[in-house]
Scaffold this motif. Structure first.
Motif, PDB file in Angstrom:
ATOM      1  N   ALA A 101       0.854  -1.185   0.000  1.00  0.00           N
ATOM      2  CA  ALA A 101       0.000   0.000   0.000  1.00  0.00           C
ATOM      3  C   ALA A 101       0.885   1.229   0.000  1.00  0.00           C
ATOM      4  N   ILE A 102       0.373   2.322  -0.525  1.00  0.00           N
ATOM      5  CA  ILE A 102       1.063   3.608  -0.445  1.00  0.00           C
ATOM      6  C   ILE A 102       0.339   4.458   0.583  1.00  0.00           C
ATOM      7  N   LYS A 103       1.092   4.980   1.538  1.00  0.00           N
ATOM      8  CA  LYS A 103       0.529   5.749   2.633  1.00  0.00           C
ATOM      9  C   LYS A 103       1.242   7.090   2.755  1.00  0.00           C
ATOM     10  N   VAL A 104       0.575   8.047   3.387  1.00  0.00           N
ATOM     11  CA  VAL A 104       1.206   9.314   3.750  1.00  0.00           C
ATOM     12  C   VAL A 104       1.083   9.482   5.255  1.00  0.00           C
ATOM     13  N   MET A 105       2.052  10.182   5.841  1.00  0.00           N
ATOM     14  CA  MET A 105       2.063  10.382   7.277  1.00  0.00           C
ATOM     15  C   MET A 105       2.597  11.769   7.587  1.00  0.00           C
ATOM     16  N   ASP A 106       2.049  12.387   8.621  1.00  0.00           N
ATOM     17  CA  ASP A 106       2.573  13.674   9.059  1.00  0.00           C
ATOM     18  C   ASP A 106       4.021  13.516   9.502  1.00  0.00           C
ATOM     19  N   ALA A 107       4.773  14.607   9.435  1.00  0.00           N
ATOM     20  CA  ALA A 107       6.202  14.557   9.767  1.00  0.00           C
ATOM     21  C   ALA A 107       6.445  14.150  11.213  1.00  0.00           C
ATOM     22  N   ASP A 108       5.472  14.372  12.104  1.00  0.00           N
ATOM     23  CA  ASP A 108       5.646  13.968  13.501  1.00  0.00           C
ATOM     24  C   ASP A 108       5.281  12.507  13.733  1.00  0.00           C
ATOM     25  N   GLY A 109       4.806  11.827  12.678  1.00  0.00           N
ATOM     26  CA  GLY A 109       4.501  10.411  12.773  1.00  0.00           C
ATOM     27  C   GLY A 109       3.195  10.074  13.465  1.00  0.00           C
TER      28      GLY A 109
END
Length: 204
Positions: free
Chosen positions: A12-20
């Protein structure tokens, strides 16, 4: 980023905020093997380009997909192809072209560019009829006029090349005697860093 639950399963391709702390899945079912995973974010932050593999029976075709980050279904841009990368103005995609086509024909390896609307496809290094070379990891210069990449014959050393996007010329920046890969442009576009043997200067 790519995420895979099991070694043999789809990714899967996911995105996450820089703070995780916050993340979400954009697309599932990517069947390309991990060695070929590649996702590229547009400079305006609105879209992703990534490599996927469409499997139909015994036929497996690598392709470049476009995906809005805000949420929508991915759309195929071009096939066959891998390793997409956005031009600085977000109007073109540079990619590693070649491989098995949808009509089960082998397309020679090369380096190509295509408009984000699927028009204007052109080969900037390689041959449309026969080419034993392998190309990988295209990287745009910040002025958008050149693409650096590594290429070589399978089983032999690779070198770093720079191609003009308009197709007017290609040049090698290494000595073709050592394995040089993974080029990265300096911010001013004057130098290229790369990975190579420890005896090799790491920048040109």
């Amino acid at each position: 980023y790519f995420s895979q639950q099991t070694a043999a399963g789809p990714a899967a391709i996911k995105v996450m905020d820089a703070d995780g702390l916050q993340g979400r899945t954009l697309v599932e079912g990517v069947t390309l093997p991990p060695v070929s995973w590649h996702v590229s974010w547009s400079h305006d932050g609105r879209s992703l380009a990534y490599a996927d593999r469409h499997v139909d029976g015994l036929l497996a075709v690598d392709r470049i997909m476009m995906l809005p980050v805000a949420g929508s279904d991915p759309v195929e841009l071009v096939s066959p192809g891998q390793a997409p990368t956005w031009s600085p103005d977000d109007q073109l995609i540079g990619y590693q072209s070649g491989g098995m086509s949808k009509d089960a024909k082998t397309v020679p390896q090369g380096l190509s560019v295509i408009g984000i609307d699927g028009t204007g496809q052109r080969l900037i290094d390689g041959s449309a009829t026969s080419n034993p070379w392998a190309y990988a990891y295209p990287q745009w210069s910040l002025d958008g006029d050149r693409i650096a990449y590594h290429a070589g014959l399978p089983g032999q050393v690779s070198d770093i090349f720079v191609a003009a996007v308009d197709g007017s010329g290609t040049s090698a920046i290494g000595d073709r005697a050592q394995n040089l890969v993974w080029p990265v442009w300096s911010p001013d576009g004057a130098r290229i860093a790369f990975t190579g043997p420890s005896t090799t200067e790491g920048m040109y």
